[in-house]
Design a protein around this motif. Structure first.
Motif: not given
Length: 295
Positions: A156-160
């Motif tokens: 998972m990646f959190c954007i901003g």
């Protein structure tokens, strides 16, 4: 049902697994143990699912490239990039590493990676019309073929600037995966994994997707066993050294119900439109516990 290899090998013959040891000093005990569980009515793996030493090494090499791809693509998962561009980068990097994207043309899937944003549970198809935006959470699921061996993992990646509510979902989803992996041990059961995942998700107020689970992998992209995350401890397939499968629970902020997009017949969404999060690793059952192959 497992096939007893002693029907084909003498006790002093070289073991079928390629270890170089005599059969009586290698897999005889393991097969006898499996036979005991089978007679008691437990589900046991077919012998073909237990990877040989040579096969394990091949899967490890594929896994190294799979993880390198996730390390690489994380730098590009930023506000404003299209998922089509991410797919192109994954394809080119996979080829550079000597591999083949396992998803590309698999059962008609058109891209080299699955990218699932917010309420997309899994199998999100990259497109030049889909753009990562500030506040999104996104799962990037990479699968690799290298020298004929398959590997699979996602992050998972959190954007901003992501909300605390979404961050917590992402964190708990990873905890669910990790707790499931901790249950992997020889002569345990796949249900032990599912019970640990489901208990932790519910404890934190989340639900677990029922219809989609993990899978065996290594010589093919999807092998047995199918791995449920709503299963019960002490049930499911017997965990035997040499078995390789993914642990990849999908954790929903809202209800567990999902649906498939009728337009592409691939993308799976949460039915209530609330976010979903997923992490994935591939594990090998060893004689003493487990080895994470896509770490």
């Amino acid at each position: 049902m497992i096939i007893n290899m002693s029907d084909k090998l003498g006790r002093n013959d070289a073991c079928w697994c390629g270890s170089g040891r005599k059969y009586k000093k290698c897999h005889t005990f393991l097969e006898e143990q499996i036979a005991i569980y089978r007679l008691k009515g437990y589900e046991v793996p077919h012998i073909k699912l237990l990877k040989t030493k040579q096969q394990m090494e091949g899967i490890r090499e594929s896994s190294k490239r799979n993880i390198a791809l996730l390390d690489f693509i994380g730098e590009y998962a930023v506000d404003g990039i299209t998922t089509e561009e991410l797919d192109r980068l994954i394809y080119e990097k996979t080829k550079e590493l000597g591999g083949i994207p396992a998803t590309l043309h698999f059962n008609g899937y058109p891209k080299s990676v699955c990218i699932s944003i917010n309420d997309i549970v899994c199998h999100g198809i990259p497109s030049d019309h889909v753009i990562l935006r500030n506040g999104d959470i996104v799962n990037i699921d990479v699968s690799t073929i290298y020298n004929g061996f398959f590997s699979d993992s996602s992050r998972m990646f959190c954007i901003g600037d992501v909300s605390e509510e979404k961050k917590r979902l992402v964190e708990v989803a990873k905890e669910c995966m990790d707790l499931g992996i901790e249950q992997v041990k020889p002569w345990g059961f796949l249900g032990d994994v599912g019970q640990a995942v489901n208990d932790h998700a519910k404890k934190n107020g989340y639900s677990v997707v029922r219809e989609i689970g993990g899978h065996g992998i290594g010589l093919e992209f999807h092998e047995d066993p199918w791995v449920s995350y709503v299963s019960k401890k002490g049930t499911g397939m017997l965990l035997v050294p040499g078995l390789v499968f993914t642990v990849e629970p999908m954790i929903n902020m809202g209800k567990a119900e999902v649906f498939v997009d009728e337009g592409d017949d691939w993308t799976i969404y949460t039915a209530d439109g609330k976010p979903s999060a997923q992490w994935e690793k591939t594990v090998l059952v060893t004689e003493t516990g487990y080895e994470i192959l896509t770490y």
